[in-house]
Design an enzyme around this catalytic site. Structure first.
Site, PDB file in Angstrom:
ATOM      1  N   LEU A  49      -1.448   1.169   9.441  1.00  0.00           N
ATOM      2  CA  LEU A  49      -0.640   0.162   8.752  1.00  0.00           C
ATOM      3  C   LEU A  49       0.401   0.799   7.840  1.00  0.00           C
ATOM      4  O   LEU A  49       1.450   0.215   7.579  1.00  0.00           O
ATOM      5  CB  LEU A  49      -1.544  -0.763   7.926  1.00  0.00           C
ATOM      6  N   GLY A  50       0.103   2.000   7.346  1.00  0.00           N
ATOM      7  CA  GLY A  50       1.030   2.678   6.448  1.00  0.00           C
ATOM      8  C   GLY A  50       0.528   4.065   6.120  1.00  0.00           C
ATOM      9  O   GLY A  50      -0.645   4.382   6.327  1.00  0.00           O
ATOM     10  N   THR A  51       1.422   4.906   5.641  1.00  0.00           N
ATOM     11  CA  THR A  51       1.057   6.273   5.265  1.00  0.00           C
ATOM     12  C   THR A  51       1.598   6.576   3.878  1.00  0.00           C
ATOM     13  O   THR A  51       2.590   5.988   3.432  1.00  0.00           O
ATOM     14  CB  THR A  51       1.621   7.303   6.263  1.00  0.00           C
ATOM     15  N   GLY A  52       0.920   7.508   3.200  1.00  0.00           N
ATOM     16  CA  GLY A  52       1.347   7.931   1.872  1.00  0.00           C
ATOM     17  C   GLY A  52       1.285   9.436   1.752  1.00  0.00           C
ATOM     18  O   GLY A  52       1.020  10.138   2.735  1.00  0.00           O
ATOM     19  N   SER A  53       1.511   9.937   0.541  1.00  0.00           N
ATOM     20  CA  SER A  53       1.586  11.384   0.338  1.00  0.00           C
ATOM     21  C   SER A  53       0.235  12.067   0.476  1.00  0.00           C
ATOM     22  O   SER A  53       0.171  13.259   0.764  1.00  0.00           O
ATOM     23  CB  SER A  53       2.182  11.687  -1.039  1.00  0.00           C
ATOM     24  N   TYR A  54      -0.848  11.327   0.272  1.00  0.00           N
ATOM     25  CA  TYR A  54      -2.157  11.970   0.414  1.00  0.00           C
ATOM     26  C   TYR A  54      -3.161  11.092   1.162  1.00  0.00           C
ATOM     27  O   TYR A  54      -4.366  11.198   0.970  1.00  0.00           O
ATOM     28  CB  TYR A  54      -2.727  12.400  -0.949  1.00  0.00           C
ATOM     29  N   VAL A  57      -3.318   4.151   5.516  1.00  0.00           N
ATOM     30  CA  VAL A  57      -4.066   2.898   5.581  1.00  0.00           C
ATOM     31  C   VAL A  57      -4.127   2.462   7.035  1.00  0.00           C
ATOM     32  O   VAL A  57      -3.102   2.411   7.718  1.00  0.00           O
ATOM     33  CB  VAL A  57      -3.407   1.801   4.720  1.00  0.00           C
ATOM     34  N   ASP A 166       2.186  -0.517 -11.995  1.00  0.00           N
ATOM     35  CA  ASP A 166       3.090  -0.306 -10.852  1.00  0.00           C
ATOM     36  C   ASP A 166       3.371  -1.629 -10.141  1.00  0.00           C
ATOM     37  O   ASP A 166       3.288  -1.721  -8.919  1.00  0.00           O
ATOM     38  CB  ASP A 166       2.491   0.711  -9.883  1.00  0.00           C
TER      39      ASP A 166
END
Length: 209
Positions: A49-54, A57, A166
């Site tokens: 569903l999504g990616t981040g820096s570490y 999902v 945030d």
């Protein structure tokens, strides 16, 4: 006039009673955090569903119930290297302790040698940011509808001494009924008094900062 004032007082008493009970429930879960409530083999991974820096999902399906969830997979080595250990532990502890209609819910959590896993309810409507970009702007009734939910969610959080730090359209998900779910508690923290840390997303900082 008198009836209106009495009604307002009654409504405020109801809110105060709700928040007092919610605080008691939160403090119990905060003091007794759940540990390893599931395992990786209980879930079928369907898509990213999504990616981040570490981490990333993924949409997953619970093999026994067939329910769909959003699984946040955090790479332990990257979390340590990027000095996000405290933020990650805070996020997990907060998510397992809160319970409010307009906040995303943590359903399961566990870990293995490589990753930490946070399994949350799947919110299929996507980010408010995407909807806002598509329509250009919300009507005044829509804006009031969404703003009221954010205010209620943050009233609940602040009554528990929690700060999110945030808030932005990307962190507001829209469920299948059209209601909001505040997500991403990576910067969230439980504090009493002021904090002096600059955090969040630079594009959403107040201009004077």
């Amino acid at each position: 006039m008198g009836n209106a004032a009495a009604k307002k007082d009654t409504e405020q008493e109801t809110v105060n009673e709700f928040l007092a009970k919610a605080r008691g429930d939160f403090l119990y879960r905060w003091g007794n955090p759940a540990q390893n409530t599931a395992s990786s083999d209980q879930f079928e991974r369907l898509k990213t569903l999504g990616t981040g820096s570490y981490g990333r999902v993924m949409l997953v399906r619970h093999r026994e119930t067939g329910n769909h969830y959003a699984m946040k997979i955090l790479d332990k080595q990257k979390v340590v290297r990027l000095k996000q250990v405290e933020h990650t532990l805070n996020e997990k502890r907060i998510l397992q302790a809160i319970n409010f209609p307009f906040l995303v819910k943590l359903q399961f959590s566990f870990k293995d040698n490589s990753n930490l896993y946070l399994v949350m309810e799947y919110v299929p409507g996507g980010e408010m940011f995407s909807h806002l970009r598509r329509v250009g702007r919300f009507s005044e009734p829509q804006a009031c509808f969404y703003a009221a939910q954010v205010v209620l969610a943050f009233q609940y959080l602040h009554s528990l001494d929690l700060i999110h730090r945030d808030l932005k359209p990307e962190n507001l998900l829209i469920d299948q009924q059209g209601y909001l779910q505040v997500t991403d508690f990576g910067f969230a923290k439980r504090v009493k008094g002021r904090t002096w840390t600059l955090c969040g997303t630079p594009e959403y900082l107040a201009p004077e900062i």
